[in-house]
Design a protein around this motif. Structure first.
Motif, mmCIF file in Angstrom:
data_model
loop_
_atom_site.group_PDB
_atom_site.id
_atom_site.type_symbol
_atom_site.label_atom_id
_atom_site.label_comp_id
_atom_site.label_asym_id
_atom_site.label_seq_id
_atom_site.Cartn_x
_atom_site.Cartn_y
_atom_site.Cartn_z
ATOM 1 N N GLU A 99 83.595 20.647 61.389
ATOM 2 C CA GLU A 99 82.781 21.714 61.977
ATOM 3 C C GLU A 99 82.589 22.794 60.914
ATOM 4 O OE1 GLU A 99 84.593 23.664 65.512
ATOM 5 O OE2 GLU A 99 84.029 25.505 64.463
ATOM 6 N N GLY A 100 81.412 23.351 60.862
ATOM 7 C CA GLY A 100 81.189 24.411 59.868
ATOM 8 C C GLY A 100 79.782 24.949 59.924
ATOM 9 N N ASN A 101 79.384 25.611 58.869
ATOM 10 C CA ASN A 101 78.019 26.145 58.813
ATOM 11 C C ASN A 101 77.580 26.286 57.361
ATOM 12 O OD1 ASN A 101 78.759 28.875 57.799
ATOM 13 N ND2 ASN A 101 79.890 28.901 59.735
ATOM 14 N N TYR A 102 76.288 26.419 57.191
ATOM 15 C CA TYR A 102 75.726 26.696 55.871
ATOM 16 C C TYR A 102 74.469 27.527 56.053
ATOM 17 C CZ TYR A 102 72.619 22.664 56.845
ATOM 18 O OH TYR A 102 71.725 21.795 57.402
ATOM 19 N N GLY A 107 67.181 31.160 54.780
ATOM 20 C CA GLY A 107 68.193 32.195 54.940
ATOM 21 C C GLY A 107 68.828 32.198 56.316
ATOM 22 N N LYS A 108 68.563 31.161 57.110
ATOM 23 C CA LYS A 108 69.150 31.125 58.455
ATOM 24 C C LYS A 108 70.502 30.412 58.416
ATOM 25 C CE LYS A 108 64.660 30.953 60.706
ATOM 26 N NZ LYS A 108 63.704 30.109 61.411
ATOM 27 N N VAL A 109 71.382 30.834 59.292
ATOM 28 C CA VAL A 109 72.679 30.167 59.388
ATOM 29 C C VAL A 109 72.498 28.886 60.211
ATOM 30 C CG1 VAL A 109 75.021 30.326 60.296
ATOM 31 C CG2 VAL A 109 73.951 32.315 59.226
ATOM 32 N N VAL A 110 72.938 27.795 59.644
ATOM 33 C CA VAL A 110 72.841 26.506 60.327
ATOM 34 C C VAL A 110 74.256 26.018 60.643
ATOM 35 C CG1 VAL A 110 72.048 24.115 60.143
ATOM 36 C CG2 VAL A 110 70.719 25.954 59.085
ATOM 37 N N HIS A 111 74.522 25.812 61.923
ATOM 38 C CA HIS A 111 75.825 25.280 62.313
ATOM 39 C C HIS A 111 75.763 23.758 62.248
ATOM 40 C CE1 HIS A 111 76.781 29.288 63.742
ATOM 41 N NE2 HIS A 111 75.583 29.303 64.324
ATOM 42 N N PHE A 112 76.854 23.171 61.850
ATOM 43 C CA PHE A 112 76.822 21.698 61.771
ATOM 44 C C PHE A 112 78.101 21.080 62.317
ATOM 45 C CE2 PHE A 112 78.834 22.765 57.694
ATOM 46 C CZ PHE A 112 79.885 21.878 57.647
ATOM 47 N N LEU A 113 77.948 19.835 62.672
ATOM 48 C CA LEU A 113 79.076 19.007 63.070
ATOM 49 C C LEU A 113 78.871 17.664 62.381
ATOM 50 C CD1 LEU A 113 81.486 19.338 65.059
ATOM 51 C CD2 LEU A 113 80.182 17.973 66.680
ATOM 52 N N GLU A 114 79.792 17.340 61.516
ATOM 53 C CA GLU A 114 79.627 16.128 60.714
ATOM 54 C C GLU A 114 80.661 15.117 61.214
ATOM 55 O OE1 GLU A 114 79.305 17.514 56.749
ATOM 56 O OE2 GLU A 114 79.194 15.506 55.882
ATOM 57 N N ALA A 118 84.162 5.106 62.764
ATOM 58 C CA ALA A 118 84.306 3.672 62.484
ATOM 59 C C ALA A 118 85.148 3.004 63.562
ATOM 60 C CB ALA A 118 84.970 3.458 61.119
ATOM 61 N N THR A 119 84.730 1.799 63.922
ATOM 62 C CA THR A 119 85.546 0.926 64.774
ATOM 63 C C THR A 119 85.854 -0.299 63.920
ATOM 64 O OG1 THR A 119 83.714 -0.365 65.615
ATOM 65 C CG2 THR A 119 84.200 1.691 66.772
ATOM 66 N N PRO A 120 86.708 -1.193 64.398
ATOM 67 C CA PRO A 120 86.970 -2.401 63.594
ATOM 68 C C PRO A 120 85.689 -3.189 63.320
ATOM 69 C CG PRO A 120 88.655 -2.129 65.264
ATOM 70 C CD PRO A 120 87.623 -1.093 65.550
ATOM 71 N N LYS A 121 84.617 -2.959 64.099
ATOM 72 C CA LYS A 121 83.416 -3.779 63.943
ATOM 73 C C LYS A 121 82.259 -3.050 63.238
ATOM 74 C CE LYS A 121 84.167 -6.803 67.883
ATOM 75 N NZ LYS A 121 83.694 -7.208 69.218
ATOM 76 N N ARG A 122 82.163 -1.783 63.394
ATOM 77 C CA ARG A 122 81.021 -1.074 62.820
ATOM 78 C C ARG A 122 81.400 0.349 62.407
ATOM 79 N NH1 ARG A 122 77.385 0.589 67.990
ATOM 80 N NH2 ARG A 122 76.019 1.299 66.311
ATOM 81 N N SER A 123 80.541 0.955 61.596
ATOM 82 C CA SER A 123 80.792 2.342 61.182
ATOM 83 C C SER A 123 79.462 3.053 60.900
ATOM 84 C CB SER A 123 81.672 2.374 59.931
ATOM 85 O OG SER A 123 81.077 1.619 58.907
ATOM 86 N N GLN A 124 79.437 4.338 61.171
ATOM 87 C CA GLN A 124 78.237 5.131 60.956
ATOM 88 C C GLN A 124 78.614 6.567 60.640
ATOM 89 O OE1 GLN A 124 75.884 4.033 64.550
ATOM 90 N NE2 GLN A 124 74.122 4.010 63.158
ATOM 91 N N GLU A 125 77.635 7.316 60.130
ATOM 92 C CA GLU A 125 77.859 8.723 59.825
ATOM 93 C C GLU A 125 76.787 9.559 60.505
ATOM 94 O OE1 GLU A 125 79.363 7.195 55.491
ATOM 95 O OE2 GLU A 125 77.955 8.874 55.538
ATOM 96 N N PHE A 126 77.201 10.684 61.078
ATOM 97 C CA PHE A 126 76.291 11.516 61.870
ATOM 98 C C PHE A 126 76.368 12.964 61.398
ATOM 99 C CE2 PHE A 126 77.838 8.004 64.267
ATOM 100 C CZ PHE A 126 76.746 7.503 64.966
ATOM 101 N N LEU A 127 75.226 13.617 61.394
ATOM 102 C CA LEU A 127 75.223 15.048 61.074
ATOM 103 C C LEU A 127 74.401 15.771 62.129
ATOM 104 C CD1 LEU A 127 75.780 17.449 59.119
ATOM 105 C CD2 LEU A 127 73.594 16.913 58.053
ATOM 106 N N PHE A 128 75.066 16.568 62.949
ATOM 107 C CA PHE A 128 74.387 17.385 63.955
ATOM 108 C C PHE A 128 74.211 18.789 63.377
ATOM 109 C CE2 PHE A 128 76.621 14.088 66.180
ATOM 110 C CZ PHE A 128 75.750 13.691 67.187
ATOM 111 N N THR A 129 73.013 19.352 63.485
ATOM 112 C CA THR A 129 72.794 20.730 63.009
ATOM 113 C C THR A 129 72.044 21.532 64.062
ATOM 114 O OG1 THR A 129 70.757 20.035 61.914
ATOM 115 C CG2 THR A 129 72.721 20.178 60.552
ATOM 116 N N SER A 130 72.325 22.799 64.092
ATOM 117 C CA SER A 130 71.620 23.680 65.023
ATOM 118 C C SER A 130 71.578 25.096 64.461
ATOM 119 C CB SER A 130 72.324 23.696 66.375
ATOM 120 O OG SER A 130 71.765 24.709 67.194
#
Lengths: 146, 722
Positions: A99-102, A107-114, A118-130
């Motif tokens: 959790e964090g922000n940039y 010049g706007k503050v963007v909050h993120f959740l990165e 992963a499970t034994p079968k698959r894996s993915q990466e997600f980036l939520f921003t607001s």
């Protein structure tokens, strides 16, 4: 045929259906929750289930300052992780949530959740921003339901 | 009249065909306002860099615009962006991933200092070891750093959507980059492209538009794609790339793609004096009898000057002369082209040392002209010494043979004598123009079109002056003592009607360095300046007098005693970070919200700049580009006419009258608009000109740049400093 495809799509999609597809770039798929004004970027991952460990998290978190430094080349300034945690659920796999922000170019503050997931079968990466509301690491399942 | 015209044309071609080959950029200075098409034709024919270009790729000077593009440096960056646009659009995230991949490698390998990064780029063993360590980074850490690409994708996506509405789909991809990769990457690459085009690939300026684009795209691909080059750009800028192994090879290949597919037959090379047969590097070990050096430097076999035509084919002797006459930098570039590989420092030194055998004595001093040796007058010992020099640096037998056959390690005999003759010829032509009908030497104004242009005689005078001045400069540089001082004095005289400040200052500098009496120069210049001003008051339409006044004022200002400071009517720029008056702009259209504000702005530009400064500051800080672009366009439309400041055209029926008022007005516009100090959203305080150059593109950018260039040219014409 269409129904079959739809059903498999629903099962494969582990984010709430209020996220609709947006711009797509090579390697990164974008989604949007227009009502909540949340953007989401999803990309495949080479991570394995075994990679998501406490030791791995410890090592990776040392790179926060590297990402903050080099992030300026990619349009996000003052990148800062406020909290991070590894969740391990036998049914839902392992998720490393940051959790964090940039600061965006405008010049706007963007909050993120990165999320690295992963499970034994698959894996993915997600980036939520607001730009509207901050995310709560502990309540990550509100936007992500593996 | 027609006969006169034909004779002028034929004379022009004849004279330019044998003229010294000079850098096109010098004579194509926009301030000279010369006949670009004619200059272009002359330059393409004469410039050594243009000699090896494939015909279908050679610029043909068919239009003024094309001719003008020869010197337009900014076009290179623009062409690069045009070429790279497709690449960026398709590969934006890939590009980010590539960079991130490199960052990961370097972070994991603890390559974190500039020294180690340079070593990483240039030392393959070190790189292999570092990458080995880098691969030990955990997958999670690696994935974490890769996440930067997602951040980039997210921000880029938002910017793209906004930019598409603002500037359209064509320009959106690059506009959407904003400060992401524009500053650290694209600007560096475009700067690099310009540097390459001008410093390393002299042939670039000779290419036509299509070939230029093709060449730029080929280089862009070669430069962007290799990760080592890309990362060097990001970390160390354009200069960092020069140290990357393989870069020179890439450039060499790029140069070769421009060249004619069928290269001329190797010319007769290092010939011994008096011999008609050719003798190459192997002659160093042959049994050819040594000959006495010629009593005086004999001119190299030259092209018959009586029959030059535009279709004249290049002979092997021409090629030998061309290569032999190159300067040091161009000579080394030619050597790399000939050998098809990059040279080490030791090899470069050996080539130059070999070249100077016969020109300098053992102590490194230039030999007197009469004692210099060149193609056709070399002694056997010279050739042997050149070959040994090259072998000593590690060149193979084949390479030594190539370098000597192509004239890279030699020089034309009598080169300076010939240049002296050509300079004298141009000088004589200049004198005859000055002594001719003064009514022909004028600037003409077409009232209905509001265009100011120079008469053909003035353009010819400027060209001959330039040619003569450069010729005498070369002679002055390569001689010593009284001979050098006299040549540089002649160069100064010739330069006064060249309308080229650079050549004027270089001539004076040379005079000074060669031991010329500066006090004498300054006092003579002052006397002459007073005479000219008297003449100008009696004959205000004489452009030659006007040109010479311009030149001598430049000399007076730079080398004369300092003038008593005079109160300047131009308001001093005031650095202001935030606007005091909030100007309203329509965010979508970019227009002022009321006509009154526009009127305030217009008045302020011509007076105290208070309001205009606030307006420009507000426009710069606006969320979109529209207010800035529209305000700039409005200013250009209001105060400029086809890129020229309007005042020139409305009050120029007699250009020598009211010059002071016009100068003040133009300097005010320059200070209040182009040099207006603004602070952008990233906190940088800079001039509007600098800010706009980074934000505008396409027609907006070109119009702005043209207006600024023309304004500065006009200010210089009027004796001011932009």
């Amino acid at each position: 045929m269409l129904i079959t495809l739809f059903v498999s799509y629903v099962h494969a999609f582990i984010i709430p259906h209020r996220f609709t597809p947006a711009e797509q770039f090579d390697g990164v798929t974008q989604y949007q929750d227009k009502k909540a004004k949340i953007d989401l970027s999803v990309s495949p991952s080479k991570l394995t289930f075994e990679d998501l460990t406490l030791q791995g998290v410890d090592e990776a978190s040392k790179l926060f300052k590297v990402k903050a430094e080099y992030g300026e080349m990619f349009g996000f300034k003052k990148w800062k992780a406020t909290r991070h945690k590894l969740f391990d659920d036998p049914n839902q796999g392992r998720s490393w949530v940051i959790e964090g922000n940039y600061e965006s170019l405008q010049g706007k503050v963007v909050h993120f959740l990165e999320i690295y997931w992963a499970t034994p079968k698959r894996s993915q990466e997600f980036l939520f921003t607001s730009e509207v509301t901050a995310f709560d690491l502990e309540k990550y399942t509100e936007v992500f339901k593996p | 009249m027609r006969l006169f015209f034909l004779s002028f044309i034929s004379f022009f071609f004849v004279s330019t065909a044998v003229a010294e080959c000079f850098p096109i950029r010098r004579i194509m200075d926009p301030s000279s306002r010369a006949n670009f098409k004619s200059l272009c034709q002359a330059a393409v024919k004469c410039d050594p860099a243009c000699q090896g270009i494939e015909t279908s790729k050679l610029i043909n000077c068919s239009s003024t615009q094309e001719a003008n593009s020869l010197l337009n440096t900014e076009n290179i960056g623009r062409k690069f962006l045009t070429c790279a646009r497709a690449f960026f659009v398709d590969s934006m995230v890939d590009l980010a991933n590539t960079i991130i991949g490199l960052i990961k490698s370097l972070v994991g390998a603890a390559v974190d200092s500039v020294t180690s990064i340079v070593r990483f780029m240039t030392d393959s063993d070190f790189r292999a070891r570092a990458l080995g360590r880098g691969n030990q980074m955990s997958e999670l850490a690696s994935a974490f750093l890769s996440g930067s690409a997602r951040n980039f994708g997210t921000e880029y996506s938002k910017n793209f959507t906004a930019a598409r509405k603002r500037v359209g789909i064509i320009n959106a991809p690059l506009a959407a980059l904003g400060d992401t990769l524009v500053k650290p990457f694209i600007k560096m690459v475009t700067d690099l492209m310009s540097q390459i085009a001008h410093r390393q690939i002299s042939q670039f300026r000779c290419l036509n538009s299509a070939a230029k684009q093709e060449a730029i795209c080929a280089m862009a691909g070669g430069l962007i794609m290799p990760p080592a080059v890309l990362f060097s750009l990001l970390k160390a800028g354009a200069n960092g790339v020069r140290g990357v192994r393989g870069f020179e090879g890439l450039m060499t290949n790029a140069r070769q793609t421009f060249a004619a597919r069928t290269r001329p037959t190797p010319p007769p090379s290092l010939t011994l004096s008096g011999r008609s047969s050719t003798t190459t590097a192997s002659a160093a070990s042959s049994t050819v009898r040594p000959r006495r050096p010629a009593a005086s430097a004999q001119p190299a076999p030259s092209t018959p000057s009586s029959t030059p035509t535009r279709t004249r084919t290049k002979t092997p002797e021409d090629e030998l002369r061309r290569v032999g006459a190159l300067d040091d930098t161009a000579r080394l570039t030619e050597a790399e082209t000939v050998l098809g590989r990059a040279l080490t420092q030791e090899e470069k030194k050996a080539i130059l040392d070999a070249h100077y055998i016969g020109i300098k004595d053992a102590d490194g001093n230039l030999l007197p002209l009469a004692e210099r040796r060149g193609f056709g007058t070399y002694e056997r010992a010279d050739i042997r010494q050149k070959a040994e020099q090259l072998y000593g640096a590690g060149f193979s037998r084949e390479e030594v043979r190539l370098l000597m056959e192509r004239g890279v390690a030699g020089a034309p005999a009598g080169d300076i004598a010939q240049i002296m003759a050509e300079a004298a010829e141009a000088s004589a032509r200049r004198q005859s123009l000055l002594a001719g009908d003064p009514s022909l030497l004028k600037y003409t104004e077409y009232e209905n079109r509001r265009v100011v242009t120079a008469s053909p005689e003035i353009k010819e005078l400027q060209l001959e002056s330039y040619t003569a001045s450069r010729g005498y400069q070369r002679v002055a540089r390569e001689t010593e003592g009284a001979e050098a001082i006299e040549a540089s004095r002649r160069a100064i005289d010739a330069s006064t009607t060249s309308m080229d400040p650079e050549v004027i200052f270089e001539s004076v500098d040379l005079y000074q360095r060669k031991g010329g009496d500066m006090n004498l120069l300054v006092s003579t210049n002052k006397t002459r300046l007073d005479e000219l001003k008297t003449q100008a008051s009696q004959n205000p339409n004489n452009g030659a007098i006007r040109d010479e006044i311009f030149a001598r004022e430049q000399i007076q200002r730079k080398f004369g005693p300092p003038e008593t400071p005079v109160a300047t009517p131009v308001p001093e720029p005031v650095i202001v970070a935030q606007p005091k008056t909030m100007f309203g702009f329509n965010a979508n259209s970019g227009e002022f919200t009321s006509p009154n504000l526009r009127t305030l702005y217009d008045r302020s530009i011509l007076t105290d700049s208070t309001k205009s400064r606030d307006a420009l500051q507000t426009a710069v800080n606006a969320q979109t580009n529209a207010p800035l672009f529209i305000t700039v366009k409005h200013t250009l439309d209001t105060f400029f006419d086809n890129g020229w400041p309007k005042k020139v055209h409305t009050k120029n029926s007699n250009p020598l009258l009211d010059r002071d008022a016009e100068l003040r007005s133009l300097q005010t516009i320059n200070q209040n608009f182009f040099k207006a100090i603004v602070t952008n959203n990233t906190g940088f305080t800079r001039s509007l000109s600098q800010e706009y150059r980074d934000r505008a593109w396409g027609g907006n950018y070109q119009a702005f740049e043209r207006a600024e260039r023309n304004l500065h040219a006009r200010i210089r014409e009027l004796g001011g400093t932009p």
